[in-house]
Each structure stands twice: as C-alpha cells, then as structure tokens.
Design a protein around this motif. Structure first.
Motif, PDB file in Angstrom:
ATOM      1  N   PHE A 125      18.160  57.439  31.871  1.00  0.00           N
ATOM      2  CA  PHE A 125      17.288  55.722  32.738  1.00  0.00           C
ATOM      3  C   PHE A 125      18.123  54.623  33.672  1.00  0.00           C
ATOM      4  O   PHE A 125      17.935  54.185  34.018  1.00  0.00           O
ATOM      5  CB  PHE A 125      16.653  54.962  31.612  1.00  0.00           C
ATOM      6  N   GLY A 126      18.809  56.092  33.841  1.00  0.00           N
ATOM      7  CA  GLY A 126      20.091  55.052  34.449  1.00  0.00           C
ATOM      8  C   GLY A 126      21.300  54.087  34.520  1.00  0.00           C
ATOM      9  O   GLY A 126      21.588  53.355  35.293  1.00  0.00           O
ATOM     10  N   GLN A 127      20.660  53.610  33.192  1.00  0.00           N
ATOM     11  CA  GLN A 127      21.660  52.296  32.467  1.00  0.00           C
ATOM     12  C   GLN A 127      23.230  52.340  32.659  1.00  0.00           C
ATOM     13  O   GLN A 127      23.873  52.683  31.625  1.00  0.00           O
ATOM     14  CB  GLN A 127      21.404  52.453  30.968  1.00  0.00           C
ATOM     15  N   HIS A 128      23.246  51.651  33.879  1.00  0.00           N
ATOM     16  CA  HIS A 128      24.459  50.896  34.405  1.00  0.00           C
ATOM     17  C   HIS A 128      24.229  48.951  33.610  1.00  0.00           C
ATOM     18  O   HIS A 128      24.065  48.929  34.840  1.00  0.00           O
ATOM     19  CB  HIS A 128      25.218  50.998  35.403  1.00  0.00           C
ATOM     20  N   PHE A 129      24.933  48.764  32.989  1.00  0.00           N
ATOM     21  CA  PHE A 129      25.218  47.522  32.786  1.00  0.00           C
ATOM     22  C   PHE A 129      25.667  46.584  33.868  1.00  0.00           C
ATOM     23  O   PHE A 129      27.014  46.742  33.399  1.00  0.00           O
ATOM     24  CB  PHE A 129      24.801  46.903  31.242  1.00  0.00           C
ATOM     25  N   LEU A 130      25.349  45.150  34.232  1.00  0.00           N
ATOM     26  CA  LEU A 130      26.385  44.746  34.934  1.00  0.00           C
ATOM     27  C   LEU A 130      27.353  43.832  33.277  1.00  0.00           C
ATOM     28  O   LEU A 130      26.027  42.924  33.052  1.00  0.00           O
ATOM     29  CB  LEU A 130      25.393  43.804  36.389  1.00  0.00           C
TER      30      LEU A 130
ATOM     31  N   GLY B 206      13.445  46.654  35.965  1.00  0.00           N
ATOM     32  CA  GLY B 206      15.069  46.985  34.769  1.00  0.00           C
ATOM     33  C   GLY B 206      15.967  46.251  34.397  1.00  0.00           C
ATOM     34  O   GLY B 206      17.324  46.122  34.973  1.00  0.00           O
TER      35      GLY B 206
ATOM     36  N   GLY C  27      16.962  45.392  31.600  1.00  0.00           N
ATOM     37  CA  GLY C  27      17.920  45.864  30.833  1.00  0.00           C
ATOM     38  C   GLY C  27      18.494  44.856  30.808  1.00  0.00           C
ATOM     39  O   GLY C  27      17.670  44.529  29.285  1.00  0.00           O
TER      40      GLY C  27
ATOM     41  N   GLU D  65       9.986  47.134  32.962  1.00  0.00           N
ATOM     42  CA  GLU D  65      11.396  47.756  32.125  1.00  0.00           C
ATOM     43  C   GLU D  65      10.427  49.000  31.471  1.00  0.00           C
ATOM     44  O   GLU D  65       9.515  48.781  30.655  1.00  0.00           O
ATOM     45  CB  GLU D  65      11.630  46.743  31.185  1.00  0.00           C
TER      46      GLU D  65
ATOM     47  N   ASP E  30       6.936  51.782  33.857  1.00  0.00           N
ATOM     48  CA  ASP E  30       7.694  52.822  35.226  1.00  0.00           C
ATOM     49  C   ASP E  30       7.258  52.636  36.639  1.00  0.00           C
ATOM     50  O   ASP E  30       6.496  52.357  37.598  1.00  0.00           O
ATOM     51  CB  ASP E  30       7.016  54.258  34.664  1.00  0.00           C
ATOM     52  N   ALA E  31       8.439  51.684  36.731  1.00  0.00           N
ATOM     53  CA  ALA E  31       8.414  51.612  38.191  1.00  0.00           C
ATOM     54  C   ALA E  31       7.842  51.675  39.344  1.00  0.00           C
ATOM     55  O   ALA E  31       7.548  51.186  40.421  1.00  0.00           O
ATOM     56  CB  ALA E  31       9.527  50.322  38.550  1.00  0.00           C
TER      57      ALA E  31
ATOM     58  N   ASN F 284      19.051  45.237  39.722  1.00  0.00           N
ATOM     59  CA  ASN F 284      20.192  47.125  40.245  1.00  0.00           C
ATOM     60  C   ASN F 284      20.107  47.691  39.177  1.00  0.00           C
ATOM     61  O   ASN F 284      19.055  48.164  38.212  1.00  0.00           O
ATOM     62  CB  ASN F 284      21.495  46.200  38.961  1.00  0.00           C
TER      63      ASN F 284
ATOM     64  N   ILE G 276      16.733  57.499  40.556  1.00  0.00           N
ATOM     65  CA  ILE G 276      15.498  57.082  41.301  1.00  0.00           C
ATOM     66  C   ILE G 276      15.220  55.959  41.911  1.00  0.00           C
ATOM     67  O   ILE G 276      14.136  55.890  42.697  1.00  0.00           O
ATOM     68  CB  ILE G 276      14.294  57.075  39.980  1.00  0.00           C
TER      69      ILE G 276
HETATM   70  N1  SAM Z   1      19.558  44.767  35.631  1.00  0.00           N
HETATM   71  C1  SAM Z   1      19.909  45.263  33.847  1.00  0.00           C
HETATM   72  C2  SAM Z   1      21.919  45.099  34.549  1.00  0.00           C
HETATM   73  O1  SAM Z   1      22.047  45.032  36.043  1.00  0.00           O
HETATM   74  O2  SAM Z   1      23.276  44.973  33.675  1.00  0.00           O
HETATM   75  C3  SAM Z   1      20.137  47.080  34.293  1.00  0.00           C
HETATM   76  C4  SAM Z   1      20.787  48.107  35.168  1.00  0.00           C
HETATM   77  S1  SAM Z   1      20.718  49.173  34.598  1.00  0.00           S
HETATM   78  C5  SAM Z   1      21.700  50.002  36.373  1.00  0.00           C
HETATM   79  C6  SAM Z   1      19.491  50.043  35.436  1.00  0.00           C
HETATM   80  C7  SAM Z   1      17.322  49.811  34.357  1.00  0.00           C
HETATM   81  O3  SAM Z   1      16.329  50.036  34.947  1.00  0.00           O
HETATM   82  C8  SAM Z   1      17.480  49.395  32.798  1.00  0.00           C
HETATM   83  O4  SAM Z   1      17.437  48.793  32.068  1.00  0.00           O
HETATM   84  C9  SAM Z   1      16.853  51.218  32.767  1.00  0.00           C
HETATM   85  O5  SAM Z   1      16.010  51.476  31.254  1.00  0.00           O
HETATM   86  C10 SAM Z   1      15.320  50.534  33.850  1.00  0.00           C
HETATM   87  N2  SAM Z   1      15.267  51.717  34.233  1.00  0.00           N
HETATM   88  C11 SAM Z   1      14.753  53.389  34.320  1.00  0.00           C
HETATM   89  N3  SAM Z   1      14.135  53.598  34.726  1.00  0.00           N
HETATM   90  C12 SAM Z   1      13.731  52.830  35.132  1.00  0.00           C
HETATM   91  C13 SAM Z   1      11.686  52.513  35.559  1.00  0.00           C
HETATM   92  N4  SAM Z   1      11.385  54.259  36.245  1.00  0.00           N
HETATM   93  N5  SAM Z   1      10.828  51.513  35.858  1.00  0.00           N
HETATM   94  C14 SAM Z   1      11.199  51.009  35.197  1.00  0.00           C
HETATM   95  N6  SAM Z   1      12.478  50.597  34.688  1.00  0.00           N
HETATM   96  C15 SAM Z   1      13.499  51.530  35.124  1.00  0.00           C
END
Ligand code: SAM
Length: 261
Positions: A10-15, A40, A42, A61, A86-87, A107, A112
């Motif tokens: 899910f490309g998770q990199h939390f700020l 997202g 997060g 999310e 799914d966005a 973020n 994707i």
């Molecule tokens: N906004 C948070 C932050 O800045 O710490 C999290 C950013 S993280 C880069 C990306 C976020 O998008 C995660 O919470 C992840 O689970 C969510 N995400 C990933 N793919 C997604 C999708 N297809 N639709 C909705 N959310 C998604």
C-alpha cells in the motif's frame, strides 16, 4: 497509537517530520467551510492538523487496519468521514455537494500515483485544487515543458486539465519508513476554462498515448494508425517533429483538425 505493521503493497511511508507536516498544511491553507478530501490518511499525520483547521474532512483509505485507530485519534478533532475504498476506483465527483468544489490532498502511495492522477483527471471539474506528495521524478514529469527528457504523456494530459506548480522537495528522512526515492510536493489547479478544448477528448487522449509510446520516432510515424499521410497536408503541424517537441495545444489542434477532415 498501537503499532501498525507497515504494508509495502500500500506504499506506506508515514510522515513524521513535524516541520514538513506544518509546511504542507500552511501551503494548503485550508479555510473553514472548504471541502477537503484526503487520499490515504494513514495514521493521520496530515488528517489531524487539517481537521483542526476545517472541522470536517472526507478521507479515502484502503487499509482497514488503519481506519479504527485513525477514527479514534480524530474523534475529538472534528467530523471525519472515512471511506474504506480503493482511491483508484473511488468516484471523487460524488463527494461534491451544492456546487462546492473539492480540495484534494494526499501523501500518495507512490506505486499507484500516476494511475491515480489519471483517475482524478476524470473528476477535474469537481476539484478546486490538489496538493500531493509524490516521487520527485513524477513531479518533474507533471511540470515538464516540451523538448525536455521529462516531458511525456503525463505532462500533456495533466497540463491539458491543470496548472502545475512545484512547491518544495522533501527528504526521505521525513517519513517512516524512509522511501528509496526523493519526494516533492506539487499543487495542481484544474483550469476553470480549458482554453484549447479537445472536441473529442477520447481521440485526443488516444493520440497523445500513441505519440509517446514511440517517442523516438517522428510524429508522422508514431501516430500512423490515427493520422494518414494525406491528413498531414491539411494540418498545420510539422509531422517530422518528435512527439516531445509538441505543446499541449499542438496535440489538441491535431485532434480537432482531424475531427473536421
Ligand atoms: N497520509 C499518511 C502520512 O502522510 O503519513 C500516509 C501516507 S502513505 C504514503 C499512503 C497511504 O495511502 C497509506 O495510508 C495507504 O494505506 C494508503 N493507500 C495505499 N493505496 C491506496 C489506495 N489504492 N486507495 C486508498 N488509500 C491507499
């Protein structure tokens, strides 16, 4: 907040850098009454300060494990509506009510981000502006001018719909876990009136796709399946240019010109 297992898919990199979070919120400058939509959210790094400013927010999310802790964290900060979805498939325009356009923020999951931006373009008339954290190279492609290496299909299609403004770079250390790539924040402002309007948008989009799928060829060769040799004589574009040498307006002119032939 309980520990969350970071999901790479899910490309998770939390700020976690408070200064960067504040800088993003300041540059977005959300106002009470505006309709903010976060992609997202997060663990809420941006959601919490945004919610405190505007009092209400929609968020999309995909990771259900994040949603309950997020709602708990935001419970006393304002009214948060989380769409577990799914966005890439979410109908953003459906959130617009009473003619008020959306301010979209995220973020974004880098894996994707390009298809997500293409998806959002379908809802451009419902959107006031978008602020995204993206991989630096993607921002360079969004903002690229003709005759540069970064200029391509993404530049043409996004610039057809939006003004693109680079804002600032963000170091990998601002995230947990840090991404392998550099990041930048960008603002996209959908044009309220598209000055060079494609009469047949599907055709225009197909033309741009074809052109850049063979970017080393001349335009004449790259879009052979859509533009016949005889057509070029009636179009006022040099068909020996490379696809990357044409402006957005030129692609619109070719597409519109063919609709008239
Ligand atoms: N906004 C948070 C932050 O800045 O710490 C999290 C950013 S993280 C880069 C990306 C976020 O998008 C995660 O919470 C992840 O689970 C969510 N995400 C990933 N793919 C997604 C999708 N297809 N639709 C909705 N959310 C998604």
């Amino acid at each position: 907040m309980p520990t969350h297992t970071v999901r790479k898919r899910f490309g998770q990199h939390f700020l976690h850098d408070k200064q960067i979070i504040q800088r993003i919120v300041d540059i977005v400058a959300p106002q009470v009454g505006q309709h903010i939509v976060e992609i997202g959210p997060g663990q809420g790094a941006l959601t919490v300060p945004l919610l405190k400013k505007v009092g209400h927010l929609d968020a999309i999310e995909i990771d259900r494990d994040l949603i309950l802790p997020l709602k708990t964290r935001c419970a006393d900060k304002g009214s948060l509506r989380v769409h577990e979805a799914d966005a890439l498939e979410f109908d953003f325009a459906s959130l617009q009510n009473a003619g008020q356009q959306l301010r979209v923020i995220g973020n974004l999951p880098y894996n994707i981000s390009t298809p997500l931006i293409f998806h959002l373009l379908h809802s451009a008339p419902s959107i006031l502006d978008m602020h995204f954290m993206l991989q630096k190279e993607v921002v360079e492609r969004l903002a690229a001018q003709p005759s540069t290496a970064a200029y391509g299909r993404l530049s043409v299609m996004v610039q057809y719909h939006c003004q693109v403004i680079f804002l600032f770079h963000v170091s990998a250390q601002a995230f947990y876990p840090p991404p392998q790539v550099e990041s930048s924040v960008v603002r996209l402002i959908p044009h309220q009136d598209i000055s060079h309007f494609a009469k047949n948008y599907q055709h225009f989009a197909l033309l741009v796709r074809e052109a850049f799928s063979h970017r080393r060829k001349t335009l004449r060769n790259s879009v052979k399946s859509l533009v016949q040799d005889a057509d070029w004589e009636r179009l006022s574009i040099d068909s020996h240019l490379r696809p990357e040498e044409l402006r957005v307006k030129d692609y619109v002119d070719i597409s519109n010109g063919l609709q008239l032939l």
